[in-house]
Design a protein around this motif. Structure first.
Motif, PDB file in Angstrom:
ATOM      1  N   ASP A 327     -10.129   0.383  -8.754  1.00 47.75           N
ATOM      2  CA  ASP A 327      -8.944   0.004  -9.532  1.00 47.75           C
ATOM      3  C   ASP A 327      -7.891  -0.579  -8.588  1.00 47.75           C
ATOM      4  O   ASP A 327      -7.364   0.124  -7.720  1.00 47.75           O
ATOM      5  CB  ASP A 327      -8.383   1.234 -10.263  1.00 47.75           C
ATOM      6  N   LEU A 328      -7.583  -1.871  -8.743  1.00 51.78           N
ATOM      7  CA  LEU A 328      -6.668  -2.562  -7.835  1.00 51.78           C
ATOM      8  C   LEU A 328      -5.260  -1.965  -7.888  1.00 51.78           C
ATOM      9  O   LEU A 328      -4.638  -1.723  -6.846  1.00 51.78           O
ATOM     10  CB  LEU A 328      -6.612  -4.052  -8.180  1.00 51.78           C
ATOM     11  N   GLN A 329      -4.756  -1.724  -9.086  1.00 50.01           N
ATOM     12  CA  GLN A 329      -3.391  -1.212  -9.220  1.00 50.01           C
ATOM     13  C   GLN A 329      -3.240   0.146  -8.537  1.00 50.01           C
ATOM     14  O   GLN A 329      -2.271   0.390  -7.811  1.00 50.01           O
ATOM     15  CB  GLN A 329      -3.012  -1.096 -10.697  1.00 50.01           C
ATOM     16  N   HIS A 330      -4.209   1.033  -8.736  1.00 47.53           N
ATOM     17  CA  HIS A 330      -4.128   2.363  -8.126  1.00 47.53           C
ATOM     18  C   HIS A 330      -4.271   2.278  -6.605  1.00 47.53           C
ATOM     19  O   HIS A 330      -3.573   2.989  -5.870  1.00 47.53           O
ATOM     20  CB  HIS A 330      -5.208   3.276  -8.705  1.00 47.53           C
ATOM     21  N   LEU A 331      -5.179   1.412  -6.125  1.00 44.78           N
ATOM     22  CA  LEU A 331      -5.370   1.272  -4.681  1.00 44.78           C
ATOM     23  C   LEU A 331      -4.103   0.735  -4.021  1.00 44.78           C
ATOM     24  O   LEU A 331      -3.678   1.220  -2.963  1.00 44.78           O
ATOM     25  CB  LEU A 331      -6.558   0.352  -4.395  1.00 44.78           C
ATOM     26  N   GLU A 332      -3.478  -0.269  -4.636  1.00 49.26           N
ATOM     27  CA  GLU A 332      -2.231  -0.809  -4.080  1.00 49.26           C
ATOM     28  C   GLU A 332      -1.122   0.241  -4.100  1.00 49.26           C
ATOM     29  O   GLU A 332      -0.332   0.337  -3.148  1.00 49.26           O
ATOM     30  CB  GLU A 332      -1.804  -2.049  -4.870  1.00 49.26           C
ATOM     31  N   SER A 333      -1.054   1.036  -5.159  1.00 45.85           N
ATOM     32  CA  SER A 333      -0.035   2.099  -5.229  1.00 45.85           C
ATOM     33  C   SER A 333      -0.218   3.100  -4.097  1.00 45.85           C
ATOM     34  O   SER A 333       0.759   3.540  -3.477  1.00 45.85           O
ATOM     35  CB  SER A 333      -0.117   2.820  -6.579  1.00 45.85           C
ATOM     36  N   ILE A 334      -1.477   3.461  -3.818  1.00 40.83           N
ATOM     37  CA  ILE A 334      -1.771   4.417  -2.742  1.00 40.83           C
ATOM     38  C   ILE A 334      -1.309   3.865  -1.395  1.00 40.83           C
ATOM     39  O   ILE A 334      -0.587   4.532  -0.635  1.00 40.83           O
ATOM     40  CB  ILE A 334      -3.283   4.724  -2.701  1.00 40.83           C
ATOM     41  N   LEU A 335      -1.721   2.632  -1.086  1.00 41.94           N
ATOM     42  CA  LEU A 335      -1.419   2.054   0.228  1.00 41.94           C
ATOM     43  C   LEU A 335       0.074   1.764   0.383  1.00 41.94           C
ATOM     44  O   LEU A 335       0.652   1.977   1.457  1.00 41.94           O
ATOM     45  CB  LEU A 335      -2.235   0.774   0.427  1.00 41.94           C
ATOM     46  N   GLN A 336       0.719   1.295  -0.674  1.00 47.18           N
ATOM     47  CA  GLN A 336       2.154   1.020  -0.585  1.00 47.18           C
ATOM     48  C   GLN A 336       2.951   2.302  -0.369  1.00 47.18           C
ATOM     49  O   GLN A 336       3.915   2.321   0.398  1.00 47.18           O
ATOM     50  CB  GLN A 336       2.623   0.301  -1.850  1.00 47.18           C
ATOM     51  N   GLU A 337       2.551   3.381  -1.027  1.00 49.51           N
ATOM     52  CA  GLU A 337       3.255   4.655  -0.843  1.00 49.51           C
ATOM     53  C   GLU A 337       3.084   5.170   0.583  1.00 49.51           C
ATOM     54  O   GLU A 337       4.052   5.616   1.216  1.00 49.51           O
ATOM     55  CB  GLU A 337       2.729   5.689  -1.842  1.00 49.51           C
ATOM     56  N   LEU A 338       1.864   5.104   1.116  1.00 50.40           N
ATOM     57  CA  LEU A 338       1.621   5.589   2.478  1.00 50.40           C
ATOM     58  C   LEU A 338       2.324   4.713   3.512  1.00 50.40           C
ATOM     59  O   LEU A 338       2.858   5.215   4.513  1.00 50.40           O
ATOM     60  CB  LEU A 338       0.119   5.647   2.755  1.00 50.40           C
ATOM     61  N   LEU A 339       2.351   3.394   3.292  1.00 48.77           N
ATOM     62  CA  LEU A 339       3.069   2.508   4.212  1.00 48.77           C
ATOM     63  C   LEU A 339       4.579   2.729   4.122  1.00 48.77           C
ATOM     64  O   LEU A 339       5.284   2.690   5.137  1.00 48.77           O
ATOM     65  CB  LEU A 339       2.731   1.046   3.909  1.00 48.77           C
ATOM     66  N   THR A 340       5.078   2.964   2.909  1.00 49.94           N
ATOM     67  CA  THR A 340       6.507   3.248   2.745  1.00 49.94           C
ATOM     68  C   THR A 340       6.886   4.515   3.500  1.00 49.94           C
ATOM     69  O   THR A 340       7.917   4.573   4.179  1.00 49.94           O
ATOM     70  CB  THR A 340       6.856   3.407   1.250  1.00 49.94           C
ATOM     71  N   ASN A 341       6.052   5.549   3.396  1.00 55.28           N
ATOM     72  CA  ASN A 341       6.303   6.784   4.142  1.00 55.28           C
ATOM     73  C   ASN A 341       6.275   6.533   5.645  1.00 55.28           C
ATOM     74  O   ASN A 341       7.088   7.086   6.400  1.00 55.28           O
ATOM     75  CB  ASN A 341       5.265   7.844   3.781  1.00 55.28           C
ATOM     76  N   ALA A 342       5.321   5.708   6.091  1.00 52.04           N
ATOM     77  CA  ALA A 342       5.226   5.400   7.519  1.00 52.04           C
ATOM     78  C   ALA A 342       6.502   4.724   8.012  1.00 52.04           C
ATOM     79  O   ALA A 342       6.991   5.000   9.111  1.00 52.04           O
ATOM     80  CB  ALA A 342       4.009   4.511   7.782  1.00 52.04           C
ATOM     81  N   VAL A 343       7.070   3.833   7.185  1.00 52.24           N
ATOM     82  CA  VAL A 343       8.334   3.176   7.548  1.00 52.24           C
ATOM     83  C   VAL A 343       9.467   4.197   7.577  1.00 52.24           C
ATOM     84  O   VAL A 343      10.271   4.233   8.513  1.00 52.24           O
ATOM     85  CB  VAL A 343       8.655   2.042   6.543  1.00 52.24           C
ATOM     86  N   HIS A 344       9.536   5.042   6.553  1.00 55.97           N
ATOM     87  CA  HIS A 344      10.598   6.054   6.466  1.00 55.97           C
ATOM     88  C   HIS A 344      10.616   6.956   7.695  1.00 55.97           C
ATOM     89  O   HIS A 344      11.682   7.275   8.234  1.00 55.97           O
ATOM     90  CB  HIS A 344      10.391   6.929   5.222  1.00 55.97           C
ATOM     91  N   PHE A 345       9.433   7.395   8.127  1.00 58.20           N
ATOM     92  CA  PHE A 345       9.349   8.453   9.124  1.00 58.20           C
ATOM     93  C   PHE A 345       9.083   7.945  10.539  1.00 58.20           C
ATOM     94  O   PHE A 345       8.884   8.745  11.451  1.00 58.20           O
ATOM     95  CB  PHE A 345       8.272   9.467   8.718  1.00 58.20           C
TER      96      PHE A 345
END
Length: 454
Positions: A327-345
């Motif tokens: 599922d493209l939408q779910h996969l993009e949501s997963i990666l964007q959330e993890l990358l966003t966290n990586a930027v935050h922290f």
């Protein structure tokens, strides 16, 4: 029915008080409860009587705003309206006769009961005549539940600590444990009281968790809303004669903050769908090169501009599969959330690593995706909790990093929906306070038949 805030505050105070109950002087506890009830329910006096049956010791808790003393008399206990309170389940208004005894003008009383057994009563009063409102009835009912538990806890404590109770059985040559019927009742009562204490603790934890969730969501939404209001005010004021370039800047701010609010709402909705198993899974063939290109563009255009951090994104995919069916939408949501966290922290001028590689999952072809950053770490004590909904780590809170604690709960749920696994590793770096944190996803290249049917 919505519970008034006053009732919630009173519940929390009584839960805390009963949970810490260890004093042999239960009368002191009752007086504290009476005082808390009076102040929270905004009344002028509160009388609590515990132990109204023949086999129990009567104890009294009384508080009056004018520090008036009260002595329980036989005539008070034998008053017909006291019998009325003990006979009815719902609160009832009492006469001026009893009100004068407590130095007030109007009274409202209700019995307390534990496991369908009446074990006391609670009366509240005001120094000015009034008609009691329905919400005051409801608040008194809520208070009576916790007072009844306290009375039951005290009664059981008296039985356990009464030497005469055990001596009477010992003199007959039989211990209480050897009388089957009494033993069953005794054990059952202890278990039920233990369960009540457990439920009180659970209620207290739920109240604390609820407050944390409300605070987190409020903080997350407050900043975007404030920024949007400022931009709207500037754009709507025609006297400012704002140049077109600045107008476009303010419109971009509105779009950006709207996206933040929208992402927050979507995360909460997705979490609810995952928990209720109502989320849709729509697999399609995805080219990894296209996925990587989209992630890189989003990272450079959005995340770095938002965070104003000198970060770089390095992507490795030489050993990656060419495509994946998921599922493209779910996969993009997963990666964007993890990358966003990586930027935050991430701390300082660092590089975030995103790696795609071949892998095997249950002897089937799979893809391994690893996201690594250097910065704030996750203590070992919190590693099991980071995927819990609304959980926020101690270090995150101390550093004032905004968030709701929803992101990783959604990530884990979506990864499992795609038939994959997720693991986290966090290791300290030498001669620095930073940590190397990695999240590793293993996703099947083709969805399992059972997953695609969900």
């Amino acid at each position: 029915m919505e519970i008034p805030k006053e009732s919630e505050d009173l519940e929390k105070q009584l839960i805390d008080l009963l949970y810490s109950y260890s004093s042999p002087n239960f009368q002191t506890i009752l007086r504290e409860i009476a005082q808390k009830c009076s102040k929270t329910l905004k009344v002028d006096t509160c009388l609590i009587i515990s132990g109204v049956s023949v086999s129990e010791t009567i104890q009294v808790g009384f508080w009056h705003k004018n520090n008036i003393e009260f002595s329980l008399s036989e005539s008070f206990l034998c008053h017909p309206e006291i019998s009325t309170i003990l006979a009815r389940k719902q609160p009832c208004t009492l006469s001026n006769d009893l009100a004068q005894t407590l130095s007030v003008k109007t009274l409202l009383g209700i019995r307390t009961e534990f496991q369908d057994k009446v074990n006391g009563l609670i009366i509240i009063g005001k120094t000015k005549p009034q008609v009691w409102k329905s919400e005051e009835h409801n608040q008194l009912i809520q208070a009576s539940k916790y007072v009844s538990i306290g009375s039951a806890m005290n009664t059981q404590s008296q039985k356990e600590n009464n030497p005469a109770f055990h001596l009477a059985n010992f003199n007959r040559g039989t211990s209480i444990a050897e009388i089957p019927m009494i033993k069953r009742f005794y054990d059952l009562t202890r278990q039920q009281l233990k369960q009540q204490r457990y439920l009180l603790e659970q209620q207290r934890q739920l109240n604390d968790k609820k407050n944390e969730i409300i605070t987190a969501i409020s903080d997350k939404a407050r900043n975007p809303l404030a920024t949007m209001k400022m931009a709207i005010d500037l754009l709507s004021n025609t006297k400012n004669n704002i140049p077109l370039e600045k107008q476009e800047k303010y419109w971009n701010i509105l779009r950006h903050e709207w996206n933040n609010i929208n992402e927050l709402i979507n995360s909460i909705v997705t979490l609810d769908q995952l928990e209720s198993k109502e989320i849709v899974f729509q697999p399609q063939l995805i080219k990894i090169a296209t996925l990587i290109q989209n992630l890189e563009e989003t990272f450079n255009q959005q995340w770095l501009q938002e965070q104003h951090k000198p970060l770089k994104l390095k992507i490795e995919y030489s050993d990656s599969p060419k495509q994946i069916q998921t599922d493209l939408q779910h996969l993009e949501s997963i990666l964007q959330e993890l990358l966003t966290n990586a930027v935050h922290f991430s701390e300082g001028e660092q590089t975030i690593y995103l790696k795609f590689a071949k892998h095997y999952l249950d002897k089937k072809d799979a893809m391994c995706i690893t996201i690594t950053n250097i910065g704030i770490g996750i203590p070992d004590t919190e590693k099991e909790s980071i995927y819990e909904p609304f959980y926020r780590g101690k270090g995150v809170i101390e550093k004032g990093i905004s968030g709701t604690g929803v992101g990783l709960a959604v990530v884990k749920g979506l990864v499992e929906l795609l038939g994959g696994t997720i693991e986290m590793q966090c290791e300290p770096m030498e001669n620095t306070e930073n940590y190397i944190t990695s999240f590793t996803l293993i996703l099947p290249l083709k969805p399992d038949h059972n997953i695609s049917a969900s």
